[in-house]
Design an enzyme around this catalytic site. Structure first.
Site, PDB file in Angstrom:
ATOM      1  N   THR A  81      51.452 113.051   9.984  1.00 38.45           N
ATOM      2  CA  THR A  81      50.316 113.250   9.072  1.00 38.45           C
ATOM      3  C   THR A  81      49.294 112.132   9.266  1.00 38.45           C
ATOM      4  O   THR A  81      49.655 110.955   9.295  1.00 38.45           O
ATOM      5  CB  THR A  81      50.811 113.283   7.612  1.00 38.45           C
ATOM      6  OG1 THR A  81      51.792 114.313   7.525  1.00 38.45           O
ATOM      7  CG2 THR A  81      49.670 113.561   6.646  1.00 38.45           C
TER       8      THR A  81
ATOM      9  N   SER B 184      42.127  99.235  19.054  1.00 36.31           N
ATOM     10  CA  SER B 184      42.754  99.100  17.748  1.00 36.31           C
ATOM     11  C   SER B 184      41.696  98.809  16.692  1.00 36.31           C
ATOM     12  O   SER B 184      40.738  98.078  16.969  1.00 36.31           O
ATOM     13  CB  SER B 184      43.715  97.919  17.853  1.00 36.31           C
ATOM     14  OG  SER B 184      44.547  97.865  16.748  1.00 36.31           O
ATOM     15  N   GLY B 185      41.904  99.322  15.476  1.00 41.47           N
ATOM     16  CA  GLY B 185      40.902  99.107  14.426  1.00 41.47           C
ATOM     17  C   GLY B 185      40.798  97.674  13.951  1.00 41.47           C
ATOM     18  O   GLY B 185      39.699  97.176  13.694  1.00 41.47           O
ATOM     19  N   HIS B 186      41.955  96.990  13.890  1.00 40.52           N
ATOM     20  CA  HIS B 186      41.929  95.704  13.183  1.00 40.52           C
ATOM     21  C   HIS B 186      41.295  94.566  13.966  1.00 40.52           C
ATOM     22  O   HIS B 186      41.160  93.468  13.452  1.00 40.52           O
ATOM     23  CB  HIS B 186      43.338  95.322  12.687  1.00 40.52           C
ATOM     24  CG  HIS B 186      44.298  94.899  13.743  1.00 40.52           C
ATOM     25  ND1 HIS B 186      44.715  93.600  13.883  1.00 40.52           N
ATOM     26  CD2 HIS B 186      44.950  95.589  14.706  1.00 40.52           C
ATOM     27  CE1 HIS B 186      45.593  93.519  14.878  1.00 40.52           C
ATOM     28  NE2 HIS B 186      45.746  94.709  15.381  1.00 40.52           N
TER      29      HIS B 186
ATOM     30  N   CYS C 232      51.315  87.379  19.310  1.00 43.53           N
ATOM     31  CA  CYS C 232      52.735  87.684  19.466  1.00 43.53           C
ATOM     32  C   CYS C 232      53.499  86.519  20.040  1.00 43.53           C
ATOM     33  O   CYS C 232      54.679  86.361  19.785  1.00 43.53           O
ATOM     34  CB  CYS C 232      52.914  88.888  20.389  1.00 43.53           C
ATOM     35  SG  CYS C 232      51.719  90.149  20.068  1.00 43.53           S
TER      36      CYS C 232
ATOM     37  N   ASN D  42      43.113  88.977  26.018  1.00 42.22           N
ATOM     38  CA  ASN D  42      43.119  88.540  24.625  1.00 42.22           C
ATOM     39  C   ASN D  42      43.253  87.028  24.478  1.00 42.22           C
ATOM     40  O   ASN D  42      42.848  86.461  23.483  1.00 42.22           O
ATOM     41  CB  ASN D  42      44.253  89.226  23.851  1.00 42.22           C
ATOM     42  CG  ASN D  42      45.554  89.244  24.609  1.00 42.22           C
ATOM     43  OD1 ASN D  42      45.625  89.772  25.723  1.00 42.22           O
ATOM     44  ND2 ASN D  42      46.585  88.649  24.038  1.00 42.22           N
TER      45      ASN D  42
ATOM     46  N   GLN E  77      40.303  94.184  23.147  1.00 43.91           N
ATOM     47  CA  GLN E  77      39.468  93.000  22.875  1.00 43.91           C
ATOM     48  C   GLN E  77      38.006  93.231  23.248  1.00 43.91           C
ATOM     49  O   GLN E  77      37.187  92.323  23.084  1.00 43.91           O
ATOM     50  CB  GLN E  77      40.006  91.772  23.639  1.00 43.91           C
ATOM     51  CG  GLN E  77      41.351  91.279  23.125  1.00 43.91           C
ATOM     52  CD  GLN E  77      41.314  90.779  21.671  1.00 43.91           C
ATOM     53  OE1 GLN E  77      40.244  90.551  21.093  1.00 43.91           O
ATOM     54  NE2 GLN E  77      42.479  90.627  21.069  1.00 43.91           N
TER      55      GLN E  77
ATOM     56  N   THR F 157      48.985  99.184  20.360  1.00 39.94           N
ATOM     57  CA  THR F 157      50.317  99.192  20.994  1.00 39.94           C
ATOM     58  C   THR F 157      50.812 100.628  21.125  1.00 39.94           C
ATOM     59  O   THR F 157      51.325 101.036  22.178  1.00 39.94           O
ATOM     60  CB  THR F 157      51.308  98.342  20.166  1.00 39.94           C
ATOM     61  OG1 THR F 157      50.787  97.022  20.076  1.00 39.94           O
ATOM     62  CG2 THR F 157      52.681  98.311  20.797  1.00 39.94           C
TER      63      THR F 157
HETATM   64  N1  PLP Z   1      46.055  94.734  23.586  1.00 39.05           N
HETATM   65  C1  PLP Z   1      45.382  93.595  23.401  1.00 39.05           C
HETATM   66  C2  PLP Z   1      44.497  93.092  24.487  1.00 39.05           C
HETATM   67  C3  PLP Z   1      45.505  92.901  22.195  1.00 39.05           C
HETATM   68  O1  PLP Z   1      44.831  91.775  22.011  1.00 39.05           O
HETATM   69  C4  PLP Z   1      46.365  93.418  21.201  1.00 39.05           C
HETATM   70  C5  PLP Z   1      46.593  92.678  19.939  1.00 39.05           C
HETATM   71  O2  PLP Z   1      46.568  91.452  19.926  1.00 39.05           O
HETATM   72  C6  PLP Z   1      47.037  94.620  21.441  1.00 39.05           C
HETATM   73  C7  PLP Z   1      46.860  95.258  22.644  1.00 39.05           C
HETATM   74  C8  PLP Z   1      47.935  95.238  20.406  1.00 39.05           C
HETATM   75  O3  PLP Z   1      47.154  95.678  19.341  1.00 39.05           O
HETATM   76  P1  PLP Z   1      47.811  96.242  17.993  1.00 39.05           P
HETATM   77  O4  PLP Z   1      48.140  95.054  17.185  1.00 39.05           O
HETATM   78  O5  PLP Z   1      46.750  97.054  17.373  1.00 39.05           O
HETATM   79  O6  PLP Z   1      48.969  97.041  18.379  1.00 39.05           O
END
Ligand code: PLP
Length: 406
Positions: free
Chosen positions: A241, A203-205, A329, A151, A181, A73
């Site tokens: 940082t 994104s890492g997670h 979300c 996603n 994704q 994000t």
């Molecule tokens: N973009 C996509 C396609 C996603 O699936 C997600 C998270 O579900 C995001 C952006 C946002 O990722 P983050 O949670 O790392 O901000």
């Protein structure tokens, strides 16, 4: 009760190898990487090395083109707002109607602040019309933001082709892709197939690193203004940082994704296809959203006509199955997802959609459990559903017309 985690598009378990790679930067090597004394140099070195690893992961780009952020994000906000601030003369943005809110809501915000935004529609399969894309580009277009894969449905957009068309139309238009994704699932070759992409976020997670770390690729020469200011970190382009342990974790996760890509992908695709095919065979009046488009191998978005997705999620949860009714979300809200609405999924199905997303730790036993539980859950809910009764009491063509939304 056994937990079966089928929500890997929302987040993934942190890999044990990643936890191990992070540990020393929480403990012995806790120093601030910007500090001048020798004891801080392992922390600074870890960031340097992580940047090189991520640069290799993205097809061998220059490590100076990688910025570490806190999440996708942030990366996407930084790219979009940063591009707008650096290029005030251009006032038009092209995006799609099915982006993640991290792009979709930013674009709506840009529209509120006076920019002209084109939200390209998708068809019933979830695909974009390339001709409509070409027509959308204008002399004042500043940036195109098109996700690599969705996603909610897993549908892949032809980002290579769209970026090439963009640059052939006008090399000054910036091209941003949200690869959140696809990182770890599809090749991200920014020196090859994706060489026309200027900005790429992930994104890492979503690939077994922790929540709280992400990356933004910014091709050298791309005009964007820093989004976070107040420090010299990341070459002055993202102040604050650095989160050294998480950055080290992201790099390790990326290495694992590269190392195991072929075996993990083949296994996940087989599990997903088995799950999907068996559900289609066992359940009447269901469909897979995005089935007719190219999709990433782990995602199954299934619409079960005539029942509520929320009810399904609740009952799946009672059996230890973690799934979602859209993006992380939007789940929790009863609003149908903007993605399925954009795909014009009919009324009887849009509320009954569930996303099952697999990951590297899923097994055949997980799929068996889901296949044991899911059909019973659907049968229970349909017994209570007035829509299902109404559809059944009608002649078949009328029930089918209800399912088509006509
Ligand atoms: N973009 C996509 C396609 C996603 O699936 C997600 C998270 O579900 C995001 C952006 C946002 O990722 P983050 O949670 O790392 O901000």
């Amino acid at each position: 009760m056994r937990t079966v985690y089928l929500d890997n598009n929302a987040t993934t378990a942190v890999a044990p190898e990643v936890v191990k790679a992070m540990e020393e930067y929480f403990t012995a090597e806790y120093f601030n990487p910007s500090s001048a004394y020798d004891r801080a140099s392992p922390a600074a070195q870890a960031i340097k090395q992580a940047r090189e690893i991520v640069a290799r992961f993205l097809g061998g780009v220059d490590s100076s083109e990688i910025l570490f952020t806190s999440c996708a994000t942030e990366s996407l906000n930084a790219a979009l707002f940063g591009a707008v601030r650096a290029n005030p003369a251009r006032r038009h943005v092209v995006t799609t109607a099915v982006e993640h809110p991290a792009v979709y809501e930013v674009c709506k915000d840009l529209a509120r602040s006076g920019l002209d935004v084109t939200f390209l529609p998708v068809d019933r399969a979830g695909s974009l019309d390339v001709r409509a894309f070409i027509q959308a580009l204008r002399p004042d277009t500043l940036i195109v933001a098109v996700m690599h894969a969705n996603n909610e449905t897993g549908v892949i957009f032809p980002v290579e082709q769209l970026a090439r068309i963009t640059k052939e139309t006008d090399p000054a238009i910036l091209f941003l892709t949200d690869a959140t994704q696809t990182a770890g699932k599809l090749p991200l070759d920014l020196c090859g197939a994706l060489r026309h992409v200027d900005l790429l976020a992930f994104s890492g997670h979503k690939l077994h690193a922790p929540k709280g770390v992400g990356a933004l690729f910014v091709r050298r020469g791309t005009p964007i203004r820093p989004f976070m200011i107040g420090g010299h970190q990341e070459g002055g382009r993202r102040a604050g940082t650095e989160n050294v342990p998480y950055i080290a974790g992201l790099a390790r996760a990326v290495e694992l994704a590269q190392r195991d890509h072929d075996t993990v992908e083949t296994r996940i695709r087989r599990l997903r296809d088995r799950l999907e095919n068996e559900l289609l065979a066992r359940l009447p009046c269901v469909e897979i959203n995005g089935e007719r488009a190219p999709r990433i191998p782990n995602t199954c978005n299934i619409s079960v006509h005539f029942i509520e997705g929320e009810g399904m999620l609740y009952q799946l949860n009672e059996h230890g199955i973690c799934a979602s009714s859209g993006s992380a979300c939007t789940s929790g809200s009863l609003e149908p997802s903007h993605v399925l609405r954009a795909m014009r999924v009919p009324f009887t199905a849009v509320h009954g959609s569930v996303r099952l997303s697999l990951g590297r730790y899923n097994t055949d036993e997980d799929v068996n459990h889901a296949l044991d539980v899911f059909p019973d859950v659907v049968a229970n809910l349909r017994r209570l559903s007035p829509y299902w009764d109404a559809a059944h009491d009608r002649p078949r063509p009328e029930a089918e017309a209800m399912m088509q939304g006509t």
